[in-house]
Design a protein around this motif. Sequence first.
Motif, PDB file in Angstrom:
ATOM      1  N   ALA A   1      93.443  63.230  70.467  1.00  0.00           N
ATOM      2  CA  ALA A   1      94.638  63.198  70.536  1.00  0.00           C
ATOM      3  C   ALA A   1      95.054  63.319  71.678  1.00  0.00           C
ATOM      4  O   ALA A   1      96.590  62.860  72.119  1.00  0.00           O
ATOM      5  CB  ALA A   1      95.339  64.025  69.796  1.00  0.00           C
TER       6      ALA A   1
ATOM      7  N   ALA B   1      97.719  60.791  73.481  1.00  0.00           N
ATOM      8  CA  ALA B   1      99.467  60.402  74.443  1.00  0.00           C
ATOM      9  C   ALA B   1      99.531  60.606  75.206  1.00  0.00           C
ATOM     10  O   ALA B   1     100.497  60.175  76.244  1.00  0.00           O
ATOM     11  CB  ALA B   1      99.368  62.253  73.737  1.00  0.00           C
TER      12      ALA B   1
ATOM     13  N   CYS C   1      92.688  58.257  62.793  1.00  0.00           N
ATOM     14  CA  CYS C   1      92.714  58.802  61.814  1.00  0.00           C
ATOM     15  C   CYS C   1      91.961  58.705  59.933  1.00  0.00           C
ATOM     16  O   CYS C   1      92.261  59.281  58.988  1.00  0.00           O
ATOM     17  CB  CYS C   1      94.388  58.869  61.615  1.00  0.00           C
ATOM     18  SG  CYS C   1      95.411  59.417  62.236  1.00  0.00           S
TER      19      CYS C   1
ATOM     20  N   THR D   1      96.839  65.101  61.656  1.00  0.00           N
ATOM     21  CA  THR D   1      97.931  65.457  62.248  1.00  0.00           C
ATOM     22  C   THR D   1      97.902  65.703  63.540  1.00  0.00           C
ATOM     23  O   THR D   1      99.534  64.895  64.272  1.00  0.00           O
ATOM     24  CB  THR D   1      98.452  66.027  60.912  1.00  0.00           C
ATOM     25  OG1 THR D   1      98.047  66.370  60.022  1.00  0.00           O
ATOM     26  CG2 THR D   1      99.725  66.985  61.168  1.00  0.00           C
ATOM     27  N   ALA D   2      97.494  66.283  64.047  1.00  0.00           N
ATOM     28  CA  ALA D   2      97.471  66.345  65.563  1.00  0.00           C
ATOM     29  C   ALA D   2      97.456  64.705  66.049  1.00  0.00           C
ATOM     30  O   ALA D   2      97.919  65.035  67.467  1.00  0.00           O
ATOM     31  CB  ALA D   2      96.352  66.758  65.694  1.00  0.00           C
TER      32      ALA D   2
ATOM     33  N   LEU E   1      98.672  62.178  64.821  1.00  0.00           N
ATOM     34  CA  LEU E   1      99.249  61.158  64.688  1.00  0.00           C
ATOM     35  C   LEU E   1     100.506  61.894  65.538  1.00  0.00           C
ATOM     36  O   LEU E   1     101.906  61.045  65.946  1.00  0.00           O
ATOM     37  CB  LEU E   1     100.133  61.593  63.095  1.00  0.00           C
ATOM     38  CG  LEU E   1      98.663  60.411  62.433  1.00  0.00           C
ATOM     39  CD1 LEU E   1      99.613  60.867  61.639  1.00  0.00           C
ATOM     40  CD2 LEU E   1      99.025  58.940  62.499  1.00  0.00           C
ATOM     41  N   ALA E   2     100.797  63.152  65.691  1.00  0.00           N
ATOM     42  CA  ALA E   2     101.955  63.526  66.788  1.00  0.00           C
ATOM     43  C   ALA E   2     101.569  63.250  67.905  1.00  0.00           C
ATOM     44  O   ALA E   2     103.003  62.927  68.582  1.00  0.00           O
ATOM     45  CB  ALA E   2     101.684  64.950  66.893  1.00  0.00           C
ATOM     46  N   ALA E   3     100.906  62.946  68.630  1.00  0.00           N
ATOM     47  CA  ALA E   3     100.083  62.467  69.615  1.00  0.00           C
ATOM     48  C   ALA E   3     101.018  61.363  69.768  1.00  0.00           C
ATOM     49  O   ALA E   3     101.203  60.433  70.799  1.00  0.00           O
ATOM     50  CB  ALA E   3      98.421  62.749  69.958  1.00  0.00           C
TER      51      ALA E   3
ATOM     52  N   ALA F   1     103.255  59.905  68.323  1.00  0.00           N
ATOM     53  CA  ALA F   1     104.719  60.112  67.965  1.00  0.00           C
ATOM     54  C   ALA F   1     104.952  60.284  69.906  1.00  0.00           C
ATOM     55  O   ALA F   1     105.922  59.713  70.159  1.00  0.00           O
ATOM     56  CB  ALA F   1     105.071  61.151  66.740  1.00  0.00           C
ATOM     57  N   HIS F   2     104.494  61.455  69.885  1.00  0.00           N
ATOM     58  CA  HIS F   2     105.096  62.035  71.349  1.00  0.00           C
ATOM     59  C   HIS F   2     105.087  60.918  72.877  1.00  0.00           C
ATOM     60  O   HIS F   2     105.583  60.615  72.900  1.00  0.00           O
ATOM     61  CB  HIS F   2     104.275  63.012  71.791  1.00  0.00           C
ATOM     62  CG  HIS F   2     104.404  63.089  72.960  1.00  0.00           C
ATOM     63  ND1 HIS F   2     105.315  63.757  73.921  1.00  0.00           N
ATOM     64  CD2 HIS F   2     103.594  62.591  74.272  1.00  0.00           C
ATOM     65  CE1 HIS F   2     105.337  64.303  75.019  1.00  0.00           C
ATOM     66  NE2 HIS F   2     104.400  63.332  75.692  1.00  0.00           N
TER      67      HIS F   2
ATOM     68  N   ARG G   1     107.525  58.210  72.322  1.00  0.00           N
ATOM     69  CA  ARG G   1     109.341  58.720  72.389  1.00  0.00           C
ATOM     70  C   ARG G   1     109.049  58.951  74.437  1.00  0.00           C
ATOM     71  O   ARG G   1     110.298  58.297  74.783  1.00  0.00           O
ATOM     72  CB  ARG G   1     109.194  59.828  72.068  1.00  0.00           C
ATOM     73  CG  ARG G   1     109.897  60.727  70.651  1.00  0.00           C
ATOM     74  CD  ARG G   1     110.269  62.191  70.281  1.00  0.00           C
ATOM     75  NE  ARG G   1     109.051  63.277  70.734  1.00  0.00           N
ATOM     76  CZ  ARG G   1     108.612  63.489  70.271  1.00  0.00           C
ATOM     77  NH1 ARG G   1     108.260  63.208  68.582  1.00  0.00           N
ATOM     78  NH2 ARG G   1     107.142  64.194  70.337  1.00  0.00           N
TER      79      ARG G   1
END
Length: 248
Positions: free
Chosen positions: A189, A193, A207, A232-233, A235-237, A239-240, A243
């Motif tokens: 993750a 990121a 994943c 989930t972690a 995928l969150a990384a 998405a970050h 952004r």
Amino acid sequence: MSSTGDHLRTATLAGACAAFVATPTLGALFGEGEQTRRYDTVITPPDYAFAVWAPIFLGCIASTVGQCLPAGRDAAMSRRTGWPLAGAYAINAAWSVAAQRDRFAYTPYLLPMATACAAVAHARLQQVRPDTTWSATTPAATGLLLGWTALASTVNVAAAAVAAGVDRMAPRMVAGATAGLMAAVTAVAATVAASRRGGLPLAGAACWGLLTTAATATRPRGVRLTAAAGATAVLAALAHRRRVDRTA
């Protein structure tokens, strides 16, 4: 202009990639294969998950061809990533030989070394832009390889313990394997990121392993929840990172 060093690097890369792809493929066709099933662990993804090796192999072949073409030999991407990728491919081939020969005592050392080489290549490709059509395949191939082997390294440590006689369902074994999986996910993750290139395939491979493990009903509930949370972690990384890239 290509130098003697460029020719040596690409020749080594081509040989290592050929061994990387051929060793497990020929072993499965003409021998007993890697025999990993006998050392199943609570964090090992299901059999169908290993189909991920098809896109990994194809991506690595495409990347290697691109680096070996005249236009790619002296490209910045090739010069930065060629040697660590050659190391990753060669050590992965050595891992496959050890697994096929039932030398699982060596695998916990080999696969983390291969993963480290892939991680070096991934870090280096962040510093250069793809400068040929073919060099754009290197971030994708490296990300896929790193994402899968980062998790597989943890699985291999657990498999070696099982091979040594540890009960895979023993509470301490399950707890240790789960903790190792969490550590691998944290590293993946964080890398996703920080990745300007290759982050999507890195996250995708990781994943895939995590979600297929989470979907395996025969795994302990705690392992499945950890795998799902890990995906989930990651995928969150991702998405970050997206952004950050949009606002840069």
